[in-house]
Design a protein around this motif. Structure first.
Motif, mmCIF file in Angstrom:
data_model
loop_
_atom_site.group_PDB
_atom_site.id
_atom_site.type_symbol
_atom_site.label_atom_id
_atom_site.label_comp_id
_atom_site.label_asym_id
_atom_site.label_seq_id
_atom_site.Cartn_x
_atom_site.Cartn_y
_atom_site.Cartn_z
ATOM 1 N N PRO A 115 0.806 -1.226 0.000
ATOM 2 C CA PRO A 115 0.000 0.000 0.000
ATOM 3 C C PRO A 115 0.834 1.269 0.000
ATOM 4 C CG PRO A 115 0.111 -0.910 2.209
ATOM 5 C CD PRO A 115 0.839 -1.881 1.315
ATOM 6 N N GLY A 116 0.155 2.401 -0.230
ATOM 7 C CA GLY A 116 0.805 3.692 -0.326
ATOM 8 C C GLY A 116 0.877 4.449 0.986
ATOM 9 N N PHE A 117 1.231 5.707 0.886
ATOM 10 C CA PHE A 117 1.525 6.569 2.043
ATOM 11 C C PHE A 117 0.281 6.832 2.891
ATOM 12 C CE2 PHE A 117 2.615 11.103 3.457
ATOM 13 C CZ PHE A 117 3.461 10.674 4.469
ATOM 14 N N MET A 118 0.408 6.608 4.204
ATOM 15 C CA MET A 118 -0.630 6.897 5.195
ATOM 16 C C MET A 118 -1.957 6.222 4.848
ATOM 17 S SD MET A 118 0.133 10.734 6.636
ATOM 18 C CE MET A 118 -0.266 11.655 5.173
ATOM 19 N N THR A 119 -1.912 4.938 4.498
ATOM 20 C CA THR A 119 -3.121 4.206 4.123
ATOM 21 C C THR A 119 -3.614 3.254 5.199
ATOM 22 O OG1 THR A 119 -1.689 2.595 3.015
ATOM 23 C CG2 THR A 119 -2.682 4.300 1.640
ATOM 24 N N ASP A 120 -2.914 3.145 6.328
ATOM 25 C CA ASP A 120 -3.286 2.165 7.347
ATOM 26 C C ASP A 120 -4.763 2.203 7.739
ATOM 27 O OD1 ASP A 120 -0.697 1.351 7.296
ATOM 28 O OD2 ASP A 120 -0.126 2.177 9.229
ATOM 29 N N PRO A 121 -5.369 3.395 7.963
ATOM 30 C CA PRO A 121 -6.772 3.404 8.383
ATOM 31 C C PRO A 121 -7.741 2.917 7.318
ATOM 32 C CG PRO A 121 -5.687 5.494 8.908
ATOM 33 C CD PRO A 121 -4.788 4.751 7.987
ATOM 34 N N SER A 122 -7.286 2.837 6.067
ATOM 35 C CA SER A 122 -8.197 2.451 4.991
ATOM 36 C C SER A 122 -8.010 1.008 4.553
ATOM 37 C CB SER A 122 -8.006 3.392 3.792
ATOM 38 O OG SER A 122 -6.666 3.378 3.354
ATOM 39 N N ILE A 123 -7.260 0.205 5.328
ATOM 40 C CA ILE A 123 -6.995 -1.185 4.960
ATOM 41 C C ILE A 123 -7.808 -2.125 5.844
ATOM 42 C CG2 ILE A 123 -5.231 -2.991 4.922
ATOM 43 C CD1 ILE A 123 -3.199 -0.870 4.146
ATOM 44 N N ASN A 124 -8.523 -3.034 5.230
ATOM 45 C CA ASN A 124 -9.278 -4.058 5.944
ATOM 46 C C ASN A 124 -8.305 -5.053 6.569
ATOM 47 O OD1 ASN A 124 -10.784 -6.461 6.494
ATOM 48 N ND2 ASN A 124 -12.373 -5.764 5.085
ATOM 49 N N PRO A 125 -8.349 -5.270 7.884
ATOM 50 C CA PRO A 125 -7.403 -6.202 8.515
ATOM 51 C C PRO A 125 -7.469 -7.607 7.926
ATOM 52 C CG PRO A 125 -8.531 -4.891 10.176
ATOM 53 C CD PRO A 125 -9.212 -4.607 8.866
ATOM 54 N N GLY A 126 -8.628 -7.996 7.407
ATOM 55 C CA GLY A 126 -8.777 -9.326 6.837
ATOM 56 C C GLY A 126 -8.012 -9.538 5.554
ATOM 57 N N LEU A 127 -7.445 -8.455 4.981
ATOM 58 C CA LEU A 127 -6.697 -8.569 3.736
ATOM 59 C C LEU A 127 -5.193 -8.606 3.966
ATOM 60 C CD1 LEU A 127 -8.571 -5.970 1.471
ATOM 61 C CD2 LEU A 127 -9.152 -8.350 1.907
ATOM 62 N N VAL A 128 -4.770 -8.460 5.221
ATOM 63 C CA VAL A 128 -3.344 -8.264 5.506
ATOM 64 C C VAL A 128 -2.658 -9.594 5.764
ATOM 65 C CG1 VAL A 128 -1.682 -7.180 7.056
ATOM 66 C CG2 VAL A 128 -3.765 -5.967 6.420
ATOM 67 N N TYR A 129 -1.504 -9.803 5.134
ATOM 68 C CA TYR A 129 -0.702 -10.997 5.351
ATOM 69 C C TYR A 129 0.110 -10.869 6.623
ATOM 70 C CZ TYR A 129 -1.297 -13.590 1.027
ATOM 71 O OH TYR A 129 -1.801 -14.349 0.014
ATOM 72 N N SER A 166 1.354 3.852 -5.324
ATOM 73 C CA SER A 166 1.896 5.094 -4.793
ATOM 74 C C SER A 166 3.260 4.844 -4.123
ATOM 75 C CB SER A 166 0.874 5.717 -3.832
ATOM 76 O OG SER A 166 1.207 7.043 -3.513
ATOM 77 N N LYS A 167 3.438 5.319 -2.896
ATOM 78 C CA LYS A 167 4.720 5.160 -2.216
ATOM 79 C C LYS A 167 5.081 3.693 -2.000
ATOM 80 C CE LYS A 167 7.105 6.262 2.123
ATOM 81 N NZ LYS A 167 7.043 4.900 2.681
ATOM 82 N N GLY A 168 4.105 2.810 -2.008
ATOM 83 C CA GLY A 168 4.402 1.386 -1.876
ATOM 84 C C GLY A 168 5.342 0.896 -2.963
ATOM 85 N N GLY A 169 5.288 1.528 -4.132
ATOM 86 C CA GLY A 169 6.219 1.176 -5.197
ATOM 87 C C GLY A 169 7.643 1.569 -4.871
ATOM 88 N N LEU A 170 7.808 2.688 -4.157
ATOM 89 C CA LEU A 170 9.149 3.100 -3.725
ATOM 90 C C LEU A 170 9.686 2.150 -2.665
ATOM 91 C CD1 LEU A 170 8.708 6.979 -3.440
ATOM 92 C CD2 LEU A 170 9.281 5.590 -5.453
ATOM 93 N N ASP A 171 8.815 1.731 -1.731
ATOM 94 C CA ASP A 171 9.221 0.759 -0.719
ATOM 95 C C ASP A 171 9.656 -0.551 -1.380
ATOM 96 O OD1 ASP A 171 8.485 2.576 1.301
ATOM 97 O OD2 ASP A 171 6.439 1.829 1.342
ATOM 98 N N THR A 172 8.889 -0.969 -2.392
ATOM 99 C CA THR A 172 9.196 -2.219 -3.098
ATOM 100 C C THR A 172 10.506 -2.105 -3.867
ATOM 101 O OG1 THR A 172 6.838 -2.719 -3.313
ATOM 102 C CG2 THR A 172 8.350 -3.862 -4.807
ATOM 103 N N LEU A 173 10.680 -0.990 -4.562
ATOM 104 C CA LEU A 173 11.914 -0.795 -5.323
ATOM 105 C C LEU A 173 13.122 -0.809 -4.405
ATOM 106 C CD1 LEU A 173 13.156 -0.195 -8.117
ATOM 107 C CD2 LEU A 173 12.918 2.246 -7.595
ATOM 108 N N GLU A 174 13.035 -0.135 -3.264
ATOM 109 C CA GLU A 174 14.138 -0.122 -2.302
ATOM 110 C C GLU A 174 14.462 -1.542 -1.837
ATOM 111 O OE1 GLU A 174 16.961 1.280 0.671
ATOM 112 O OE2 GLU A 174 16.258 1.937 -1.299
ATOM 113 N N THR A 175 13.438 -2.351 -1.626
ATOM 114 C CA THR A 175 13.654 -3.737 -1.204
ATOM 115 C C THR A 175 14.493 -4.494 -2.222
ATOM 116 O OG1 THR A 175 11.471 -3.704 -0.132
ATOM 117 C CG2 THR A 175 12.503 -5.854 -0.468
ATOM 118 N N LEU A 176 14.147 -4.365 -3.499
ATOM 119 C CA LEU A 176 14.829 -5.123 -4.544
ATOM 120 C C LEU A 176 16.187 -4.524 -4.903
ATOM 121 C CD1 LEU A 176 11.752 -5.924 -6.789
ATOM 122 C CD2 LEU A 176 12.885 -7.420 -5.146
#
Length: 574
Positions: free
Chosen positions: A104-118, A185-195
């Motif tokens: 997910p992207g920047f500051m999205t925690d409140p908009s994520i359903n807990p049932g979707l999280v790994y 969004s920013k999740g792509g930057l987090d992913t790119l940094e990982t790789l």
């Protein structure tokens, strides 16, 4: 971000959308001199003479080199949209052997359903009509309905990219299968940094999709940074309450991103060469006389500088060098991941199209291997009758609780037969039982017991516990009905009968009762590692969506069942 989150972010940005200060000129002018940056920049024509000195330092990032597949995207989308029988998408079974991770992207925690999280304990999905937030909800729901393994990586969305790279690395390592990563969004930057920092992971990642990721930054972030000392108190408070920080905004700035792209150009080229990669960008032109996007203010601001954007990120910034690139007109920063009033957009068809393009561009077909039912984690069967937050309670194999315990939310009429087919003998309901509930129990032959427990935390009520009331006793182990429900569950399981325990949503009251069964099975009459057991039960509570902020005292009490086991074993081990 949902509409509430975007509104909060807009408050922060509005305080920053001011004429540039003279002090900012030197900083932004330096951007055009970033040596070795992969993206070129060019000056924007000022709107008027008075604005020239302020606006001229802003530069628009030109499109990075890559393969333009926009026309192919439109052709595939038309075919996909015409095939409305989504449940019959047999070709997507070619991806059934992968785990599809959504970042997910920047500051999205409140908009994520807990049932979707790994998490390591498993994953799940909430049903339609739930009150839970809906970021990536439609896409993951469709994937799981088609038998695919998909969920959201639990990151700290407001944190910097280096911090989140550790969490994404762990999610990739924990996956039992090769992964495909879809980021926003920013999740792509987090992913790119990982790789970039963990090259060894590239062998396990078989496909990448980034959606509206600011690879080359956004001038909106630079504006926030340049005015960080003059943010209005309200805007600063909104940023803080949403979990953001000025440091995390820095990772989104043009200055930071241009430097990053230059520094890591070789690594990025290696990633896009090794992994089939799609980067999706979009822009939204102004519709006169109507509010056509939640980001109208910032979109119009950038349009005034000659920058096409989705309201937060310039479209050219969203296209990664060396990737298969899609640039689409008519979308803002939210429409691709979350239901919004405008613009209208079918997010499932969007996902199906991207997956088709991944298969076309080198992601190998991989059939799924049979997977065992997770113990202690959420279960997703794909059955429409599956209750929300459905899962199996973690009970030690060698305990005296010989039956299987399932847990979840309030059953729908169809759910009773679903539970019957899974071998459930007894349902223990810790919310109020309705006449339709009793009727379905009779029709299916399932034994049903009802012990209503109030969903009220003593901390919320200033320490009031109502311990003397049958339906009160909000301190759980003092609550008569909670203890009755626990005793009934233990008795059924000792008799080798399978049970289903539930409240309304299957997260909080059910989570407490399930935890009591887990603690009993692992701690009573045996030596146990209290630290390991506590970590296990707290992680499981989190996985199933326990609302810590609503039930803080319950969470503390549950910890105490383990930390102070000797004081609790009388009722736990009875």
């Amino acid at each position: 971000m949902d509409s509430k989150i975007s509104l909060g972010l807009m408050l922060v940005l509005a305080a920053s959308a001011l004429p540039l200060r003279a002090a900012q000129t030197d900083t932004l002018a330096a951007l055009s001199g970033q040596a070795g940056a992969e993206a070129a920049v060019h000056a924007l024509p000022p709107a008027s003479a008075p604005e020239a000195a302020a606006l001229s330092p802003y530069k628009e990032i030109t499109r990075a080199p890559g393969t333009d597949i926009t026309a192919r995207y439109k052709a595939v989308l038309a075919t996909v949209a015409a095939a409305r029988d989504r449940a019959g998408d047999v070709k997507y079974k070619q991806l059934a052997g992968y785990r599809i991770l959504f970042v997910p992207g920047f500051m999205t925690d409140p908009s994520i359903n807990p049932g979707l999280v790994y998490k390591s304990a498993g994953s799940g999905v909430a049903p339609e009509g739930t009150f839970m937030p809906t970021y990536f909800y439609e896409q993951i729901k469709w994937l799981r309905a088609n038998g695919l393994d998909a969920g959201i990586v639990k990151i700290e969305s407001e944190a910097g990219i280096k911090y989140n790279a550790n969490l994404i690395e762990a999610a990739i390592q924990l996956s039992p299968a090769p992964v495909i990563i879809i980021s926003h969004s920013k999740g792509g930057l987090d992913t790119l940094e990982t790789l970039v920092r963990r090259p060894y992971l590239r062998n396990k990642v078989k496909g990448l999709v980034s959606i509206q990721t600011p690879y080359f930054g956004t001038p909106i972030a630079d504006m926030v940074l340049s005015h960080q000392h003059s943010l209005s108190p309200m805007s600063a408070l909104v940023l803080k309450l949403m979990g953001g920080s000025i440091q995390s905004v820095n990772d989104l700035s043009v200055k930071s991103r241009l430097a990053y792209q230059a520094e890591n150009a070789e690594a990025i080229a290696a990633i896009t060469a090794a992994i089939p990669t799609i980067s999706f960008g979009a822009w939204k032109n102004e519709e006169k006389g109507v509010m056509d996007t939640n980001f109208e203010t910032t979109r119009d601001l950038m349009l005034g500088w000659g920058i096409k954007s989705d309201g937060l990120v310039p479209v050219n910034s969203e296209l990664l060098q060396g990737a298969n690139q899609i640039a689409l007109e008519g979308l803002d920063h939210l429409a691709t991941v979350l239901e919004v009033k405008k613009p209208a957009f079918d997010r499932v068809d969007f996902l199906r199209t991207l997956l088709t393009l991944l298969l076309e561009n080198g992601v190998p077909a991989l059939e799924a291997a049979p997977k065992p039912e997770p113990v202690g984690g959420l279960i997703h069967t794909g059955d429409k009758a599956e209750p929300m937050h459905f899962g199996r309670v973690n009970i030690a194999n060698d305990s005296d609780l010989r039956g299987i315990a399932y847990r979840g939310g309030n059953p729908s009429p169809e759910t009773y037969q679903f539970l019957k087919d899974r071998g459930v003998d007894t349902i223990i309901n810790i919310r109020n039982m309705t006449k339709p509930n009793w009727k379905k129990c009779e029709e299916t032959g399932i034994k049903c017991e009802n012990y209503p427990v109030w969903a009220l935390d003593p901390g919320i009520l200033g320490g009031v516990t109502y311990a003397d009331r049958d339906l009160g006793g909000i301190v759980l182990h003092e609550n008569k009905n909670f203890l009755k429900a626990f005793g009934a569950a233990v008795a059924e399981l000792q008799a080798g009968r399978n049970i289903y325990i539930h409240c309304q949503g299957g997260t909080d009251r059910t989570g407490a009762l399930a935890t009591a069964l887990t603690v009993r099975s692992y701690a009573c009459g045996r030596n146990f590692d209290s630290h390991e057991l506590k970590n296990t039960v707290l992680e499981t509570l989190h996985d199933f969506g326990f609302w810590t902020y609503v039930f803080p005292s319950w969470k503390t009490e549950i910890r105490g069942w383990i930390d102070n086991f000797d004081q609790n074993k009388e009722w736990l081990c009875k």
